[in-house]
Design a protein around this motif. Structure first.
Motif, PDB file in Angstrom:
ATOM      1  N   UNK A 279      17.173 -30.456 -33.150  1.00 35.56           N
ATOM      2  CA  UNK A 279      16.948 -29.043 -33.400  1.00 35.56           C
ATOM      3  C   UNK A 279      15.696 -28.850 -34.256  1.00 35.56           C
ATOM      4  N   UNK A 280      15.499 -29.678 -35.259  1.00 33.33           N
ATOM      5  CA  UNK A 280      14.337 -29.567 -36.121  1.00 33.33           C
ATOM      6  C   UNK A 280      13.055 -29.795 -35.322  1.00 33.33           C
ATOM      7  N   UNK A 281      13.068 -30.805 -34.457  1.00 25.40           N
ATOM      8  CA  UNK A 281      11.889 -31.096 -33.626  1.00 25.40           C
ATOM      9  C   UNK A 281      11.587 -29.906 -32.710  1.00 25.40           C
ATOM     10  N   UNK A 282      12.618 -29.333 -32.104  1.00 22.89           N
ATOM     11  CA  UNK A 282      12.434 -28.180 -31.200  1.00 22.89           C
ATOM     12  C   UNK A 282      11.900 -26.968 -31.962  1.00 22.89           C
ATOM     13  N   UNK A 283      12.414 -26.743 -33.187  1.00 18.03           N
ATOM     14  CA  UNK A 283      11.943 -25.607 -33.975  1.00 18.03           C
ATOM     15  C   UNK A 283      10.469 -25.765 -34.302  1.00 18.03           C
ATOM     16  N   UNK A 284      10.084 -26.933 -34.735  1.00 12.95           N
ATOM     17  CA  UNK A 284       8.675 -27.159 -35.082  1.00 12.95           C
ATOM     18  C   UNK A 284       7.803 -26.967 -33.836  1.00 12.95           C
ATOM     19  N   UNK A 285       8.244 -27.510 -32.735  1.00 13.90           N
ATOM     20  CA  UNK A 285       7.479 -27.387 -31.479  1.00 13.90           C
ATOM     21  C   UNK A 285       7.369 -25.916 -31.052  1.00 13.90           C
ATOM     22  N   UNK A 286       8.452 -25.171 -31.212  1.00 13.87           N
ATOM     23  CA  UNK A 286       8.483 -23.751 -30.844  1.00 13.87           C
ATOM     24  C   UNK A 286       7.486 -22.961 -31.680  1.00 13.87           C
ATOM     25  N   UNK A 287       7.534 -23.129 -32.983  1.00 13.22           N
ATOM     26  CA  UNK A 287       6.627 -22.373 -33.851  1.00 13.22           C
ATOM     27  C   UNK A 287       5.183 -22.823 -33.683  1.00 13.22           C
TER      28      UNK A 287
ATOM     29  N   UNK B 281      22.023 -24.341 -46.976  1.00 10.29           N
ATOM     30  CA  UNK B 281      21.208 -24.229 -45.766  1.00 10.29           C
ATOM     31  C   UNK B 281      21.602 -25.306 -44.767  1.00 10.29           C
ATOM     32  N   UNK B 282      22.032 -26.493 -45.259  1.00 11.49           N
ATOM     33  CA  UNK B 282      22.460 -27.573 -44.382  1.00 11.49           C
ATOM     34  C   UNK B 282      23.688 -27.161 -43.577  1.00 11.49           C
ATOM     35  N   UNK B 283      24.575 -26.369 -44.177  1.00 12.97           N
ATOM     36  CA  UNK B 283      25.776 -25.898 -43.451  1.00 12.97           C
ATOM     37  C   UNK B 283      25.343 -25.009 -42.279  1.00 12.97           C
ATOM     38  N   UNK B 284      24.422 -24.100 -42.543  1.00 12.07           N
ATOM     39  CA  UNK B 284      23.923 -23.223 -41.466  1.00 12.07           C
ATOM     40  C   UNK B 284      23.211 -24.049 -40.403  1.00 12.07           C
ATOM     41  N   UNK B 285      22.425 -25.054 -40.861  1.00  9.90           N
ATOM     42  CA  UNK B 285      21.672 -25.909 -39.952  1.00  9.90           C
ATOM     43  C   UNK B 285      22.604 -26.673 -39.016  1.00  9.90           C
ATOM     44  N   UNK B 286      23.697 -27.187 -39.562  1.00 14.04           N
ATOM     45  CA  UNK B 286      24.687 -27.925 -38.762  1.00 14.04           C
ATOM     46  C   UNK B 286      25.344 -26.987 -37.738  1.00 14.04           C
TER      47      UNK B 286
END
Length: 179
Positions: A33-41, A15-20
């Motif tokens: 990206x993680x912060x933006x995803x959490x904020x989006x959801x 999953x880290x490969x996809x995340x990168x």
């Protein structure tokens, strides 16, 4: 971002490969990206486990139905009557043009025929007038010759020859009637 309160999240290496890849394609770090995803959801209240996102689909479907019904209503109220009116107008204009062309063509043919007839009659009249004028001139010349001959013969006869004078008058009358 706050650096003093840092938490860690554990997830598989695949999953880290996809995340990168996702982070680099968006030009962000993994943390951003993680912060933006959490904020989006958090803001949209969407379920991240629902890949198809039924809420979004239903929203699109509702909007699509609204637009479709609006377009159908407009079609019934405006477009179909306008098209029918335009078709009728085009048909009427074609009939008018056809009728106009027929009338103009027939009128032009009639006018041309009449003009040709007038031209022929005018030519006949002109020829007749020329003959009359020429005949008039000939008649004048002949009449003057007869008159001069009568005057000359009468003077030659004298005043006592009545019978010969009557013959001369009769001869002149015949000559004039033969003109």
């Amino acid at each position: 971002m706050e650096k003093d309160n840092v938490n860690t999240v554990k997830y598989p290496a695949l999953l880290d490969i996809k995340f990168i890849k996702v982070a680099s394609s968006l030009g962000m770090t993994k943390r951003e990206l993680f912060v933006k995803m959490v904020e989006y959801f958090y803001r949209t209240k969407k379920d991240p486990s629902d890949i198809n996102d039924d809420l979004l689909k239903s929203s699109f479907a509702k909007s699509h139905k609204t637009y479709t019904s609006f377009i159908k209503t407009q079609e019934q109220l405006l477009l179909i009557p306008m098209k029918e009116a335009m078709d009728k107008m085009i048909s009427n204009q074609k009939d008018i043009v056809k009728y106009f062309n027929e009338q103009v063509v027939n009128a032009n043919k009639s006018i041309l025929k009449n003009q040709l007839e007038q031209k022929a009659k005018l030519q006949e009249t002109e020829n007749l007038l020329i003959k009359v004028i020429e005949g008039k001139e000939k008649l004048k010349v002949n009449f003057l010759q007869i008159l001069n001959s009568y005057i000359r013969n009468r003077e030659e006869l004298g005043s006592f020859k009545t019978r010969e004078k009557e013959e001369l008058v009769e001869s002149v009358r015949k000559q004039i009637s033969n003109l």
